[in-house]
Enzyme design. Structure first.
Site, PDB file in Angstrom:
ATOM      1  N   ASN A 179       0.805  -1.223   0.000  1.00 22.77           N
ATOM      2  CA  ASN A 179       0.000   0.000   0.000  1.00 22.77           C
ATOM      3  C   ASN A 179       0.835   1.269   0.000  1.00 22.77           C
ATOM      4  O   ASN A 179       0.319   2.344   0.285  1.00 22.77           O
ATOM      5  CB  ASN A 179      -0.957  -0.018   1.191  1.00 22.77           C
ATOM      6  CG  ASN A 179      -1.753  -1.308   1.230  1.00 22.77           C
ATOM      7  OD1 ASN A 179      -1.512  -2.155   2.070  1.00 22.77           O
ATOM      8  ND2 ASN A 179      -2.648  -1.487   0.280  1.00 22.77           N
ATOM      9  N   LEU A 222       1.549   6.978   0.418  1.00 21.50           N
ATOM     10  CA  LEU A 222       0.703   5.942   0.994  1.00 21.50           C
ATOM     11  C   LEU A 222      -0.630   5.883   0.265  1.00 21.50           C
ATOM     12  O   LEU A 222      -1.226   6.915  -0.056  1.00 21.50           O
ATOM     13  CB  LEU A 222       0.452   6.257   2.476  1.00 21.50           C
ATOM     14  CG  LEU A 222      -0.481   5.298   3.196  1.00 21.50           C
ATOM     15  CD1 LEU A 222       0.199   3.943   3.383  1.00 21.50           C
ATOM     16  CD2 LEU A 222      -0.893   5.876   4.539  1.00 21.50           C
ATOM     17  N   CYS A 223      -1.101   4.670   0.031  1.00 13.72           N
ATOM     18  CA  CYS A 223      -2.417   4.446  -0.564  1.00 13.72           C
ATOM     19  C   CYS A 223      -3.264   3.725   0.481  1.00 13.72           C
ATOM     20  O   CYS A 223      -3.034   2.548   0.774  1.00 13.72           O
ATOM     21  CB  CYS A 223      -2.288   3.604  -1.836  1.00 13.72           C
ATOM     22  SG  CYS A 223      -3.869   3.262  -2.629  1.00 13.72           S
ATOM     23  N   ILE A 224      -4.189   4.471   1.080  1.00 14.44           N
ATOM     24  CA  ILE A 224      -5.087   3.911   2.090  1.00 14.44           C
ATOM     25  C   ILE A 224      -6.452   4.553   1.881  1.00 14.44           C
ATOM     26  O   ILE A 224      -6.549   5.746   1.571  1.00 14.44           O
ATOM     27  CB  ILE A 224      -4.529   4.150   3.517  1.00 14.44           C
ATOM     28  CG1 ILE A 224      -5.356   3.429   4.574  1.00 14.44           C
ATOM     29  CG2 ILE A 224      -4.382   5.617   3.816  1.00 14.44           C
ATOM     30  CD1 ILE A 224      -4.725   3.463   5.971  1.00 14.44           C
ATOM     31  N   HIS A 280      -8.421   8.649   0.517  1.00 11.80           N
ATOM     32  CA  HIS A 280      -8.954   8.833  -0.838  1.00 11.80           C
ATOM     33  C   HIS A 280     -10.108   9.819  -0.788  1.00 11.80           C
ATOM     34  O   HIS A 280     -10.907   9.813   0.150  1.00 11.80           O
ATOM     35  CB  HIS A 280      -9.406   7.506  -1.429  1.00 11.80           C
ATOM     36  CG  HIS A 280      -8.265   6.574  -1.678  1.00 11.80           C
ATOM     37  ND1 HIS A 280      -8.432   5.224  -1.860  1.00 11.80           N
ATOM     38  CD2 HIS A 280      -6.932   6.783  -1.756  1.00 11.80           C
ATOM     39  CE1 HIS A 280      -7.260   4.643  -2.055  1.00 11.80           C
ATOM     40  NE2 HIS A 280      -6.331   5.577  -1.991  1.00 11.80           N
TER      41      HIS A 280
END
Length: 187
Positions: free
Chosen positions: A98, A105-107, A111
């Site tokens: 992630n 960071l991709c969480i 988003h």
């Protein structure tokens, strides 16, 4: 005629925005908090919209135990209506499904609060103005301990994590331990 004790901003000092006031309050609360072990926060260049974050990962964390990661938490001027970005800083960017190789960071909770056009996330999982820097950082600590390989930002990390879970391959764990050593300045 009544007078106000609050000074009016001069032409040389711009008014403090609602977002800036909120962030100042949230920063003070986090600096005082006694129940946030492993999290430290401060400002980058005295800019309330740019925070320096330290995440000291305890030894109970399966993959990153003992690490100390630095990150920047960057807030938009429209905060809390829109989410901030969290970007891990070199030299120790976690090798994680992630985390993009760039460190971002991709969480889900970071988003934008809109319908996911790909259908991976429900709107309730995405950003909401009730989130705070504290809830974000606690979610990041949780994600480091329990990676999500369902919609990865780092495909290599996701593949290696799946190989570990399915076949007992240890390459994902080796790469994570290398990140831990880098975070401690050992590599």
């Amino acid at each position: 005629m009544s007078s106000s004790s609050t000074p009016k901003p001069s032409a040389s000092t711009p008014p403090v925005s609602g977002a800036a006031r909120l962030l100042q309050r949230q920063l003070k609360e986090m600096e005082k908090a006694k129940d946030l072990p492993g999290i430290s926060v401060g400002l980058i260049k005295d800019d309330i919209f740019e925070w320096e974050v330290g995440l000291m990962i305890n030894d109970d964390c399966k993959y990153y135990g003992g690490a100390c990661f630095r990150a920047h938490l960057l807030f938009p001027p429209t905060y809390p209506m829109l989410p901030p970005k969290l970007i891990f800083q070199p030299p120790a960017v976690p090798f994680h499904p992630n985390v993009y190789p760039s460190g971002e960071l991709c969480i889900s909770i970071l988003h934008r609060p809109e319908r996911d056009e790909h259908g991976y996330e429900h709107e309730s999982e995405r950003w909401s103005p009730v989130q705070t820097p504290e809830t974000i950082l606690l979610s990041v600590l949780s994600l480091l301990g329990d990676p999500n390989d369902e919609s990865p930002a780092n495909l290599d990390a996701a593949k290696l994590l799946r190989a570990e879970r399915e076949k007992g391959d240890r390459e994902f764990r080796r790469r994570c331990r290398r990140c831990v050593r880098e975070s401690l300045g050992e590599d």
